[in-house]
Motif scaffolding. Sequence first.
Motif, PDB file in Angstrom:
ATOM      1  N   ASP A 207      21.497  66.487  -0.797  1.00 33.27           N
ATOM      2  CA  ASP A 207      20.142  65.920  -0.682  1.00 33.27           C
ATOM      3  C   ASP A 207      19.954  65.208   0.663  1.00 33.27           C
ATOM      4  O   ASP A 207      20.923  64.740   1.248  1.00 33.27           O
ATOM      5  CB  ASP A 207      19.961  64.907  -1.825  1.00 33.27           C
ATOM      6  CG  ASP A 207      18.516  64.771  -2.260  1.00 33.27           C
ATOM      7  OD1 ASP A 207      17.622  65.319  -1.586  1.00 33.27           O
ATOM      8  OD2 ASP A 207      18.282  64.102  -3.282  1.00 33.27           O
ATOM      9  N   ASP A 208      18.693  65.127   1.097  1.00 37.11           N
ATOM     10  CA  ASP A 208      18.344  64.408   2.333  1.00 37.11           C
ATOM     11  C   ASP A 208      19.185  64.904   3.497  1.00 37.11           C
ATOM     12  O   ASP A 208      19.570  64.124   4.374  1.00 37.11           O
ATOM     13  CB  ASP A 208      18.537  62.886   2.172  1.00 37.11           C
ATOM     14  CG  ASP A 208      17.693  62.317   1.045  1.00 37.11           C
ATOM     15  OD1 ASP A 208      16.761  63.016   0.593  1.00 37.11           O
ATOM     16  OD2 ASP A 208      17.965  61.193   0.616  1.00 37.11           O
TER      17      ASP A 208
ATOM     18  N   ASP B 113      15.931  67.095   4.682  1.00 36.65           N
ATOM     19  CA  ASP B 113      15.105  65.903   4.511  1.00 36.65           C
ATOM     20  C   ASP B 113      13.718  66.102   5.102  1.00 36.65           C
ATOM     21  O   ASP B 113      13.549  66.778   6.115  1.00 36.65           O
ATOM     22  CB  ASP B 113      15.768  64.692   5.167  1.00 36.65           C
ATOM     23  CG  ASP B 113      15.126  63.403   4.699  1.00 36.65           C
ATOM     24  OD1 ASP B 113      15.457  62.964   3.587  1.00 36.65           O
ATOM     25  OD2 ASP B 113      14.249  62.859   5.426  1.00 36.65           O
TER      26      ASP B 113
ATOM     27  N   GLU C  58      12.262  69.978   1.896  1.00 35.03           N
ATOM     28  CA  GLU C  58      11.597  68.917   1.137  1.00 35.03           C
ATOM     29  C   GLU C  58      10.354  68.416   1.862  1.00 35.03           C
ATOM     30  O   GLU C  58      10.314  68.394   3.089  1.00 35.03           O
ATOM     31  CB  GLU C  58      12.523  67.697   1.023  1.00 35.03           C
ATOM     32  CG  GLU C  58      13.790  67.885   0.270  1.00 35.03           C
ATOM     33  CD  GLU C  58      14.439  66.526  -0.014  1.00 35.03           C
ATOM     34  OE1 GLU C  58      14.925  65.886   0.920  1.00 35.03           O
ATOM     35  OE2 GLU C  58      14.433  66.113  -1.184  1.00 35.03           O
TER      36      GLU C  58
HETATM   37 MG    MG Z   1      14.729  62.499   0.239  1.00 29.09          MG
END
Ligand code: MG
Length: 282
Positions: free
Chosen positions: A178-179, A201, A233
């Motif tokens: 994630d990110d 991200d 994202e």
């Molecule tokens: Mg994030």
Amino acid sequence: QAKRQRKGSSHTFDPCLHQAISHRLRIEQALRQAIKDEELEVWYQPIVDAQTGQPLMVEALARWPRAEGYCPPTEFIPIAEEAGLIGELGMWIAGQAIASLPALRRQLPNLTLNINLSVLQLLQEDLVEVLSQQADDAALPREAIHMELTESLFANDHDKVKRQLERLVAAGFAIHLDDFGTGYSSLARLQEMPVTTLKMDRCFLARLEQGDERIVRAILSLGQTLQMAVIIEGVETQAQRQRLLELGGTLMQGYLFSPPLPLPRLQAWLAGKIMETSESKL
Ligand code: MG
Ligand code: C2E
Ligand code: MG
Ligand code: MG
């Protein structure tokens, strides 16, 4: 009761600090109670194939309703981590989300679920057993459930983290990073870790907007090189979607497609999508 002390003493009573600490303690106490009373909620945000608009996955996101409105997870997740509540909170969220997946898969059979795990949860010895049990209870294949972990993973005890990730993978749960791009990625470690997917991200989309595509291109090609899927994202506009598709991105998540939704609204959204896709095939 705190007494005012001599000026310059390290024990000087600071009313401002005192207020901050007691505010923090009140939030912590309220969060502890909310977890116990099962007041937290799980919302779901779709991840789509941006080429076709088809939903492929949903990410479970924790929500905490309070009298004054929803407290953002960026505020209460760190508090839960510091107060030692993240294990209980995380397992409750995972249990709710996993239990809701069979109904969603009756709408869309191949839909998969992404769950956010705090790196601290990896230290929980029975993590894999608990998650496996939750999947079994819902009669779900483990392959339908993916774990999102942030890059801060790499800042922690490497061997222990790696072992726990390998246990998750051995049980059938895929790992998404994630990110991605904001943290501690060492490419050497990334390659050693059993990660299937990078979640880029959303901060890099701001650069895209300014005409700087270099990082987005680099992450997409890194994914290709390492044979990892890339989920982009924070896609908010058609212009972003279009440009990202041109650059070779396909998996996207963001307000353009849908914000996070409570379960019934997600089900209505999915039903709408399924209609659209079957109409476009006519
Ligand atoms: Mg994030
Ligand atoms: P995350 O896992 O990176 O989740 C994505 C965040 O981006 C979510 O914020 C989502 O609402 C937001 N987002 C999605 N699309 C867009 C968009 O197009 N524009 C903008 N501006 N934002 C978008 P949210 O729900 O506030 O969650 C924030 C963070 O809190 C999450 O970031 C995750 O790190 C953490 N979190 C949330 N739920 C949980 C949980 O159950 N467990 C753990 N450990 N962390 C959680
Ligand atoms: Mg996430
Ligand atoms: Mg994310």
